[in-house]
Design a protein around this motif. Structure first.
Motif, mmCIF file in Angstrom:
data_model
loop_
_atom_site.group_PDB
_atom_site.id
_atom_site.type_symbol
_atom_site.label_atom_id
_atom_site.label_comp_id
_atom_site.label_asym_id
_atom_site.label_seq_id
_atom_site.Cartn_x
_atom_site.Cartn_y
_atom_site.Cartn_z
ATOM 1 N N UNK A 154 -43.082 136.022 52.102
ATOM 2 C CA UNK A 154 -43.900 134.802 51.964
ATOM 3 C C UNK A 154 -44.160 134.281 50.556
ATOM 4 N N UNK A 155 -44.196 135.263 49.484
ATOM 5 C CA UNK A 155 -44.222 134.785 48.145
ATOM 6 C C UNK A 155 -43.117 133.771 47.745
ATOM 7 N N UNK A 156 -42.035 133.961 48.175
ATOM 8 C CA UNK A 156 -40.988 133.147 48.174
ATOM 9 C C UNK A 156 -41.116 131.826 48.572
ATOM 10 N N UNK A 157 -41.627 131.723 49.783
ATOM 11 C CA UNK A 157 -41.835 130.613 50.381
ATOM 12 C C UNK A 157 -43.143 129.890 49.865
ATOM 13 N N UNK A 158 -44.112 130.391 49.438
ATOM 14 C CA UNK A 158 -45.269 129.891 48.604
ATOM 15 C C UNK A 158 -44.671 129.138 47.344
ATOM 16 N N UNK A 159 -43.725 129.822 46.548
ATOM 17 C CA UNK A 159 -43.150 129.333 45.329
ATOM 18 C C UNK A 159 -42.617 128.257 45.568
ATOM 19 N N UNK A 160 -41.686 128.276 46.872
ATOM 20 C CA UNK A 160 -40.694 127.006 46.929
ATOM 21 C C UNK A 160 -41.516 125.867 47.235
ATOM 22 N N UNK A 161 -42.712 126.017 48.050
ATOM 23 C CA UNK A 161 -43.638 124.980 48.433
ATOM 24 C C UNK A 161 -44.408 124.325 47.092
ATOM 25 N N UNK A 162 -44.754 125.162 46.230
ATOM 26 C CA UNK A 162 -45.514 124.788 45.135
ATOM 27 C C UNK A 162 -44.427 124.132 44.078
ATOM 28 N N UNK A 163 -43.309 124.586 44.031
ATOM 29 C CA UNK A 163 -42.326 123.770 42.962
ATOM 30 C C UNK A 163 -41.710 122.716 43.731
ATOM 31 N N UNK A 164 -41.402 122.346 44.858
ATOM 32 C CA UNK A 164 -41.125 121.296 45.630
ATOM 33 C C UNK A 164 -42.107 120.152 45.509
ATOM 34 N N UNK A 165 -43.577 120.483 45.750
ATOM 35 C CA UNK A 165 -44.501 119.668 45.690
ATOM 36 C C UNK A 165 -44.626 119.183 44.247
ATOM 37 N N UNK A 166 -44.596 120.051 43.320
ATOM 38 C CA UNK A 166 -44.846 119.638 41.878
ATOM 39 C C UNK A 166 -43.661 118.970 41.162
ATOM 40 N N UNK A 167 -42.554 119.023 41.620
ATOM 41 C CA UNK A 167 -41.350 118.090 41.320
ATOM 42 C C UNK A 167 -41.641 116.906 41.969
ATOM 43 N N UNK A 168 -41.768 116.734 43.265
ATOM 44 C CA UNK A 168 -42.157 115.465 43.846
ATOM 45 C C UNK A 168 -43.315 114.622 43.116
ATOM 46 N N UNK A 169 -44.248 115.349 42.664
ATOM 47 C CA UNK A 169 -45.292 114.847 41.959
ATOM 48 C C UNK A 169 -44.883 114.262 40.463
ATOM 49 N N UNK A 170 -44.057 115.155 39.846
ATOM 50 C CA UNK A 170 -43.672 114.614 38.577
ATOM 51 C C UNK A 170 -42.638 113.281 38.759
ATOM 52 N N UNK A 171 -41.891 113.335 39.818
ATOM 53 C CA UNK A 171 -41.194 111.779 39.977
ATOM 54 C C UNK A 171 -42.023 110.656 40.387
ATOM 55 N N UNK A 172 -42.871 111.042 40.960
ATOM 56 C CA UNK A 172 -43.903 109.723 41.242
ATOM 57 C C UNK A 172 -44.659 109.433 40.184
ATOM 58 N N UNK A 173 -44.944 110.376 39.131
ATOM 59 C CA UNK A 173 -45.671 109.846 38.091
ATOM 60 C C UNK A 173 -44.935 109.500 37.097
ATOM 61 N N UNK A 174 -43.595 109.266 37.044
ATOM 62 C CA UNK A 174 -42.540 108.723 35.920
ATOM 63 C C UNK A 174 -41.996 107.447 36.792
ATOM 64 N N UNK A 175 -42.500 107.078 37.877
ATOM 65 C CA UNK A 175 -42.198 105.776 38.603
ATOM 66 C C UNK A 175 -41.364 106.096 39.846
ATOM 67 N N UNK A 228 -46.812 119.350 52.786
ATOM 68 C CA UNK A 228 -48.194 118.888 52.649
ATOM 69 C C UNK A 228 -49.021 119.245 54.036
ATOM 70 N N UNK A 229 -48.128 119.342 55.189
ATOM 71 C CA UNK A 229 -48.978 119.504 56.307
ATOM 72 C C UNK A 229 -48.924 121.296 56.879
ATOM 73 N N UNK A 230 -48.332 121.860 55.795
ATOM 74 C CA UNK A 230 -48.245 123.337 56.215
ATOM 75 C C UNK A 230 -47.009 123.806 57.203
ATOM 76 N N UNK A 231 -46.146 122.851 57.371
ATOM 77 C CA UNK A 231 -45.245 123.073 58.326
ATOM 78 C C UNK A 231 -44.067 123.744 57.344
ATOM 79 N N UNK A 232 -43.171 124.466 58.196
ATOM 80 C CA UNK A 232 -41.951 125.002 57.542
ATOM 81 C C UNK A 232 -40.828 123.904 57.382
ATOM 82 N N UNK A 233 -40.170 123.601 56.187
ATOM 83 C CA UNK A 233 -39.461 122.572 55.740
ATOM 84 C C UNK A 233 -37.799 122.764 56.016
ATOM 85 N N UNK A 234 -37.561 123.821 56.652
ATOM 86 C CA UNK A 234 -36.115 123.866 56.815
ATOM 87 C C UNK A 234 -35.681 122.531 57.731
ATOM 88 N N UNK A 235 -34.096 122.527 57.477
ATOM 89 C CA UNK A 235 -33.583 121.384 58.109
ATOM 90 C C UNK A 235 -32.569 122.211 59.208
#
Length: 89
Positions: free
Chosen positions: A27-48, A61-68
């Motif tokens: 669970x801690x790894x899943x939470x870390x993954x979620x936080x890092x992925x959302x932060x990375x995306x946020x940074x990309x959006x902030x630079x255009x 963002x919807x709390x779903x599992x992100x696996x493919x």
């Protein structure tokens, strides 16, 4: 100084997991993954970064599992392939 290689895309900074790999994370790894992925995306959006929001971000963002699903990884060579779509030539 390094020569620019073009703009950074979301797939340049993203990590994907299959369902099996995702289930092996604690669970801690899943939470870390979620936080890092959302932060990375946020940074990309902030630079255009201007593209359709990747499916993995929508899922997180919807709390779903992100696996493919196995075989749904985007190809690395097609322009326009992103983490939200499998390559369909």
């Amino acid at each position: 100084m390094h020569e620019s290689q073009g703009p950074v895309s979301f797939k340049d900074v993203a990590v994907d997991f299959t369902q099996e790999e995702w289930q092996q994370l604690d669970p801690v790894e899943k939470t870390t993954y979620r936080d890092v992925m959302l932060e990375n995306y946020s940074h990309l959006v902030s630079v255009g970064y201007d593209s359709t929001k990747p499916n993995v971000i929508v899922k997180l963002e919807q709390g779903e599992e992100p696996w493919v699903a196995e075989g749904d990884f985007p190809c690395q060579s097609c322009p326009g392939c992103d983490l939200d779509l499998a390559c369909r030539p």
